[in-house]
Design a protein around this motif. Structure first.
Motif, mmCIF file in Angstrom:
data_model
loop_
_atom_site.group_PDB
_atom_site.id
_atom_site.type_symbol
_atom_site.label_atom_id
_atom_site.label_comp_id
_atom_site.label_asym_id
_atom_site.label_seq_id
_atom_site.Cartn_x
_atom_site.Cartn_y
_atom_site.Cartn_z
ATOM 1 N N VAL A 1 7.980 -0.711 2.826
ATOM 2 C CA VAL A 1 8.481 0.471 3.542
ATOM 3 C C VAL A 1 9.503 1.179 2.668
ATOM 4 N N ASP A 2 9.597 2.518 2.831
ATOM 5 C CA ASP A 2 10.590 3.269 2.063
ATOM 6 C C ASP A 2 11.843 3.480 2.908
ATOM 7 N N GLY A 3 12.772 4.271 2.396
ATOM 8 C CA GLY A 3 14.039 4.487 3.082
ATOM 9 C C GLY A 3 13.909 5.212 4.404
ATOM 10 N N ASN A 4 12.792 5.904 4.616
ATOM 11 C CA ASN A 4 12.544 6.601 5.878
ATOM 12 C C ASN A 4 11.660 5.786 6.823
ATOM 13 N N ASN A 5 11.430 4.541 6.473
ATOM 14 C CA ASN A 5 10.626 3.616 7.272
ATOM 15 C C ASN A 5 9.152 4.001 7.312
ATOM 16 N N TYR A 6 8.697 4.737 6.306
ATOM 17 C CA TYR A 6 7.267 5.006 6.158
ATOM 18 C C TYR A 6 6.621 3.851 5.406
ATOM 19 N N ARG A 7 5.405 3.508 5.806
ATOM 20 C CA ARG A 7 4.693 2.413 5.167
ATOM 21 C C ARG A 7 4.208 2.836 3.777
ATOM 22 N N LYS A 8 4.458 2.003 2.791
ATOM 23 C CA LYS A 8 3.990 2.237 1.430
ATOM 24 C C LYS A 8 2.677 1.466 1.261
ATOM 25 N N VAL A 9 1.570 2.148 1.532
ATOM 26 C CA VAL A 9 0.248 1.516 1.479
ATOM 27 C C VAL A 9 -0.232 1.524 0.029
ATOM 28 N N PRO A 10 -0.362 0.362 -0.594
ATOM 29 C CA PRO A 10 -0.683 0.346 -2.025
ATOM 30 C C PRO A 10 -2.160 0.609 -2.293
ATOM 31 N N PHE A 11 -2.433 1.155 -3.453
ATOM 32 C CA PHE A 11 -3.804 1.245 -3.948
ATOM 33 C C PHE A 11 -3.784 0.907 -5.429
ATOM 34 N N TYR A 12 -4.858 0.267 -5.887
ATOM 35 C CA TYR A 12 -4.886 -0.184 -7.269
ATOM 36 C C TYR A 12 -6.299 -0.613 -7.632
ATOM 37 N N THR A 13 -6.539 -0.733 -8.927
ATOM 38 C CA THR A 13 -7.793 -1.328 -9.377
ATOM 39 C C THR A 13 -7.593 -2.837 -9.496
ATOM 40 N N LYS A 14 -8.685 -3.562 -9.465
ATOM 41 C CA LYS A 14 -8.578 -5.021 -9.543
ATOM 42 C C LYS A 14 -7.944 -5.460 -10.857
ATOM 43 N N THR A 15 -8.201 -4.719 -11.929
ATOM 44 C CA THR A 15 -7.588 -5.050 -13.219
ATOM 45 C C THR A 15 -6.171 -4.501 -13.337
ATOM 46 N N GLY A 16 -5.722 -3.756 -12.343
ATOM 47 C CA GLY A 16 -4.373 -3.189 -12.373
ATOM 48 C C GLY A 16 -3.299 -4.153 -11.916
ATOM 49 N N ILE A 17 -3.700 -5.216 -11.205
ATOM 50 C CA ILE A 17 -2.766 -6.247 -10.738
ATOM 51 C C ILE A 17 -3.276 -7.605 -11.194
ATOM 52 N N TYR A 18 -2.402 -8.360 -11.847
ATOM 53 C CA TYR A 18 -2.749 -9.707 -12.287
ATOM 54 C C TYR A 18 -1.936 -10.721 -11.475
ATOM 55 N N LEU B 1 -5.025 -11.001 -0.169
ATOM 56 C CA LEU B 1 -4.958 -10.110 -1.336
ATOM 57 C C LEU B 1 -5.483 -10.738 -2.619
ATOM 58 N N LEU B 2 -5.671 -12.045 -2.645
ATOM 59 C CA LEU B 2 -6.048 -12.699 -3.893
ATOM 60 C C LEU B 2 -7.382 -12.176 -4.421
ATOM 61 N N LYS B 3 -8.316 -11.865 -3.521
ATOM 62 C CA LYS B 3 -9.624 -11.367 -3.950
ATOM 63 C C LYS B 3 -9.544 -9.958 -4.528
ATOM 64 N N THR B 4 -8.436 -9.268 -4.303
ATOM 65 C CA THR B 4 -8.305 -7.875 -4.745
ATOM 66 C C THR B 4 -7.709 -7.742 -6.137
ATOM 67 N N VAL B 5 -7.247 -8.852 -6.730
ATOM 68 C CA VAL B 5 -6.556 -8.795 -8.021
ATOM 69 C C VAL B 5 -7.275 -9.692 -9.027
ATOM 70 N N THR B 6 -6.852 -9.598 -10.268
ATOM 71 C CA THR B 6 -7.400 -10.431 -11.333
ATOM 72 C C THR B 6 -6.535 -11.681 -11.483
ATOM 73 N N THR B 7 -7.141 -12.858 -11.384
ATOM 74 C CA THR B 7 -6.386 -14.112 -11.489
ATOM 75 C C THR B 7 -6.581 -14.719 -12.871
ATOM 76 N N VAL B 8 -5.491 -15.272 -13.399
ATOM 77 C CA VAL B 8 -5.515 -15.927 -14.709
ATOM 78 C C VAL B 8 -4.658 -17.184 -14.618
ATOM 79 N N PRO B 9 -4.882 -18.157 -15.494
ATOM 80 C CA PRO B 9 -4.005 -19.340 -15.508
ATOM 81 C C PRO B 9 -2.635 -18.999 -16.081
ATOM 82 N N GLY B 10 -1.585 -19.599 -15.535
ATOM 83 C CA GLY B 10 -0.229 -19.395 -16.031
ATOM 84 C C GLY B 10 0.223 -20.580 -16.854
#
Length: 306
Positions: free
Chosen positions: A242-259, A28-37
């Protein structure tokens, strides 16, 4: 035996783990924006919200000032991700620190899985926001595609669901001409999409599909990262998918949406431990935390994996 942990061993192991992570790091690292902490509580970003305009209706009118909203995103310094093991033979150590060695593979894979887990927590978890990071912002449930979207039943991942996810992003004023969109999927969702593509588009053209080795790489504007979200080695992060009904929560996002913020990208060492009868300790560590940068850029699709 007392002298076999040399600087050469340490350097070889460090360089091999670093190279291993460069070649095959977190899914997943390639899918998000990385910054120094840095620091115990790091301010990630200043978000400037949508401002109103006004119309000047008369000559020489006084300038009016709008109240432009500000917000911040914060990350607390996380606990480090650690891999450590003991080796009691010099020849075993020497073979294990080559680029394809067992300790390099094990250490690299452990650090990569820990990184994925940190990113998953950032996707679904509560974000620290506000001017001082004291406001807790949960995941926006308006950005969820229901499990029965576009069908009469509870189904897996479909093109109609991809379209619904795309619509959520566009409705949130996300510029999809500029943003890079990602969706991590499991083997089950990949099979769902392959069946859909074969049905709706025999030549894989109109849907913008890219497929290599039976894996969907791109479709309807989404890039796909292939990861088993329920892998128990992701530990507590797997339960978030997974949610309370055991359905998979498949995420979607923009690369700048997750740091993802890196306090420490990689530390590794080999040391001799007198308390362990002078066995060699192989050790690797990374310190990373993740969060949503903007709620409107992140959502998830509920999928039946039965």
């Amino acid at each position: 035996m007392s002298q076999f942990v040399t600087q050469m061993h340490r350097t070889k192991y460090r360089d091999s783990v670093k190279l291993s992570l460069q070649q095959k790091d977190s899914r997943l690292l390639k899918t998000v924006t990385t910054v120094p902490g840095s620091g115990e509580l790091m301010k990630l970003d200043d978000l400037i919200g949508e401002a109103d305009y006004y119309e000047k209706t008369s000559r020489h009118a006084d300038t009016k000032y709008v109240d432009t909203p500000h917000d911040g995103r914060w990350l607390a310094m996380p606990d480090p991700i650690v891999y450590a093991d003991l080796v009691d033979k010099e020849d075993k150590l020497a073979s294990g620190i080559e680029i394809e060695g067992a300790y390099v593979r094990a250490g690299g894979a452990a650090i990569a899985r820990g990184t994925d887990a940190a990113i998953i927590r950032g996707i679904y978890g509560t974000a620290q926001t506000g001017l001082k990071g004291t406001i807790l912002t949960p995941f926006d449930n308006n950005n969820v595609v229901p499990v029965n979207e576009g069908s009469g039943g509870n189904v897996g991942l479909t093109i109609k669901k991809l379209n619904a996810a795309n619509e959520i992003l566009r409705a949130n004023d996300v510029d999809l001409d500029e943003e890079e969109c990602w969706m991590p999927i499991t083997a089950k969702q990949n099979s769902n999409l392959l069946a859909e593509i074969e049905t709706v588009n025999k030549d894989y053209g109109a849907t913008g599909a890219e497929i290599t080795n039976g894996m969907v790489r791109k479709l309807f504007g989404f890039n796909f990262a292939h990861i088993e979200l329920g892998n128990p080695r992701l530990k507590d992060a797997a339960a978030l998918t997974v949610d309370g009904n055991n359905y998979r929560k498949v995420p979607f996002y923009t690369k700048t949406g997750i740091y993802a913020a890196m306090w420490e990208e990689l530390f590794s060492s080999i040391d001799q431990l007198p308390t362990k009868h002078f066995s060699a300790q192989v050790y690797a560590r990374r310190q990373v935390a993740s969060t949503r940068s903007e709620e409107g850029k992140v959502g998830y699709v509920l999928c039946n994996e039965a």
